[in-house]
Scaffold this motif. Structure first.
Motif, short mmCIF file in Angstrom:
data_model
loop_
_atom_site.label_atom_id
_atom_site.label_comp_id
_atom_site.label_asym_id
_atom_site.label_seq_id
_atom_site.Cartn_x
_atom_site.Cartn_y
_atom_site.Cartn_z
N PRO A 34 -5.47 -6.32 3.79
CA PRO A 34 -5.40 -7.04 2.51
C PRO A 34 -6.58 -7.98 2.28
CG PRO A 34 -3.72 -7.83 4.05
CD PRO A 34 -4.28 -6.58 4.63
N ASN A 35 -7.10 -8.59 3.34
CA ASN A 35 -8.24 -9.50 3.17
C ASN A 35 -9.50 -8.75 2.74
OD1 ASN A 35 -6.85 -11.88 3.87
ND2 ASN A 35 -7.14 -11.47 6.05
N GLU A 36 -9.66 -7.53 3.23
CA GLU A 36 -10.85 -6.76 2.92
C GLU A 36 -10.77 -6.08 1.56
OE1 GLU A 36 -13.63 -6.73 4.58
OE2 GLU A 36 -12.85 -8.01 6.20
N VAL B 219 -2.62 0.24 -4.41
CA VAL B 219 -2.64 -0.96 -3.58
C VAL B 219 -2.35 -2.14 -4.50
CG1 VAL B 219 -3.98 -2.44 -2.05
CG2 VAL B 219 -4.37 0.03 -2.03
N ARG B 220 -1.49 -3.05 -4.05
CA ARG B 220 -1.07 -4.19 -4.87
C ARG B 220 -1.02 -5.45 -4.01
NH1 ARG B 220 4.41 -2.88 -7.29
NH2 ARG B 220 3.16 -1.78 -8.86
N ILE B 221 -1.49 -6.56 -4.55
CA ILE B 221 -1.40 -7.85 -3.87
C ILE B 221 -0.92 -8.90 -4.86
CG2 ILE B 221 -2.68 -9.71 -2.75
CD1 ILE B 221 -4.53 -7.70 -1.52
N ASN B 222 0.19 -9.54 -4.56
CA ASN B 222 0.68 -10.69 -5.32
C ASN B 222 0.51 -11.92 -4.44
OD1 ASN B 222 1.43 -9.00 -7.40
ND2 ASN B 222 3.62 -9.02 -6.91
N ASP B 223 -0.31 -12.85 -4.91
CA ASP B 223 -0.63 -14.05 -4.13
C ASP B 223 -0.13 -15.31 -4.82
OD1 ASP B 223 -1.86 -12.80 -2.04
OD2 ASP B 223 -3.91 -13.27 -2.66
N ARG C 59 0.85 -1.19 0.00
CA ARG C 59 0.00 0.00 0.00
C ARG C 59 0.89 1.23 0.00
NH1 ARG C 59 -1.26 0.34 4.78
NH2 ARG C 59 -0.38 2.38 5.31
N VAL C 60 0.81 2.03 -1.06
CA VAL C 60 1.50 3.31 -1.11
C VAL C 60 0.43 4.37 -0.91
CG1 VAL C 60 2.97 4.86 -2.43
CG2 VAL C 60 3.22 2.39 -2.70
N ASP C 61 0.50 5.09 0.19
CA ASP C 61 -0.55 6.02 0.59
C ASP C 61 -0.94 6.96 -0.54
OD1 ASP C 61 -0.59 4.90 3.10
OD2 ASP C 61 0.74 6.41 3.99
N ASN C 62 -2.25 7.00 -0.81
CA ASN C 62 -2.84 7.89 -1.82
C ASN C 62 -2.39 7.59 -3.25
OD1 ASN C 62 -4.17 9.38 0.27
ND2 ASN C 62 -2.25 10.48 0.62
N VAL C 63 -1.73 6.44 -3.45
CA VAL C 63 -1.22 6.12 -4.79
C VAL C 63 -1.78 4.80 -5.30
CG1 VAL C 63 0.82 5.73 -6.22
CG2 VAL C 63 0.89 7.42 -4.39
#
Length: 296
Positions: free
Chosen positions: A255-257, A215-219, A209-213
């Protein structure tokens, strides 16, 4: 805690070092370890030699990065290994960080231009250090052991099957590394495992999470059903700019939400073939832990 389920028919508890959890079930040996963060300097008065390196020297010599995350856990590990063949997987911080791109920096923090403008009287501010991905984004999918190889496959994990209520024989959540991105967000890599009488399920997640920029998730999800001769491995990358997300701010930190709101950018499915099938439990086993089963 050490849980041994020999042949899937009995369980016993013996003492073990703090942070270490072990399990033997259906021909598999599984263990996780949680320990202290990486020290900020060499453990030796004289710099370590290549043949005998402390964790600090090992990380600094093997990682081509200007700096590493604030919190790295060099001794944290999750490993699963088929005892008869030696085939298996391991998950470590060092291997995860070796997948960080040391040649690009494609994310700019929201306040970057304002920060530069406020320091316009300092000409050296335009000089940039060696470029690298300071978000520590990694596409790490685990380390293959004993000759285990991955092949592209259409076979996918049955997530509906995993939602069924089952006894939880073993559960562990291990952090590999974490960084607060100079107070501009968070980057964290962690791996979780859940073992049921029918098989085991692993989730390796990189959350950014980069604030105000953005959100990324690699699973990376892995599932093995006892009695089969393969492990299914799925990998996916999800990402969105914060400005495109119409969700409460509180969801951005969980991240779950936030996961369901992030569009999929890429995905793949592989099969890891074992030389022989694992055993099946002969009888039902009572749960040895009451830890919640959800690992998403």
């Amino acid at each position: 805690m050490n849980i041994q389920l020999e042949g899937g028919s009995s369980a016993s508890q013996v003492s073990a070092p703090p942070g270490l959890k072990e399990l033997k079930i259906c021909g598999w040996s599984l263990h996780t370890n949680e320990s202290h963060i990486l020290k900020s300097k060499c453990a030796q008065e004289v710099e370590c030699s290549d043949n005998n390196q402390c964790s600090f020297c090992l990380y600094n010599r093997q990682l081509d990065l200007p700096h590493i995350p604030d919190m790295v856990f060099p001794d944290n590990i999750l490993s699963v290994k088929q005892e008869s063949s030696g085939f298996g997987l391991a998950f470590t911080a060092l291997d995860a960080l070796q997948r960080v791109d040391c040649g690009k920096r494609n994310v700019i923090i929201a306040c970057a231009e304002e920060w530069k403008a406020s320091r316009s009287d300092q000409p050296h501010i335009e000089h940039e250090a060696k470029a690298f991905d300071w978000t520590f984004t990694t596409d790490y999918k685990g380390t293959l052991l004993g000759g285990l190889k991955a092949e592209t496959s259409d076979l996918q994990i049955d997530l509906e099957k995993l939602k069924r209520r089952e006894q939880i024989l073993f559960y562990s959540d291990v952090t590999l590394f974490e960084d607060e991105l100079h107070d501009n967000g968070t980057a964290i890599s962690s791996v979780k495992i859940r073992v049921m009488p029918t098989g085991f399920y692993i989730l390796l997640r990189f959350f950014l999470r980069v604030d105000n920029v953005l959100v990324r998730i690699n699973d990376t999800r892995l599932y093995h059903e006892f009695g089969t001769a393969y492990v299914i491995r799925e990998y996916s990358g999800r990402e969105s700019k914060v400005e495109d997300l119409r969700v409460p701010t509180a969801l951005l930190t969980d991240p779950n939400e936030i996961y369901p709101f992030l569009p999929v950018k890429f995905s793949s499915s592989e099969i890891l073939n074992l030389p022989c099938a694992s055993d099946k439990p002969e009888v039902a086993i009572q749960p040895t832990t009451t830890i919640p089963a959800r690992i998403s």
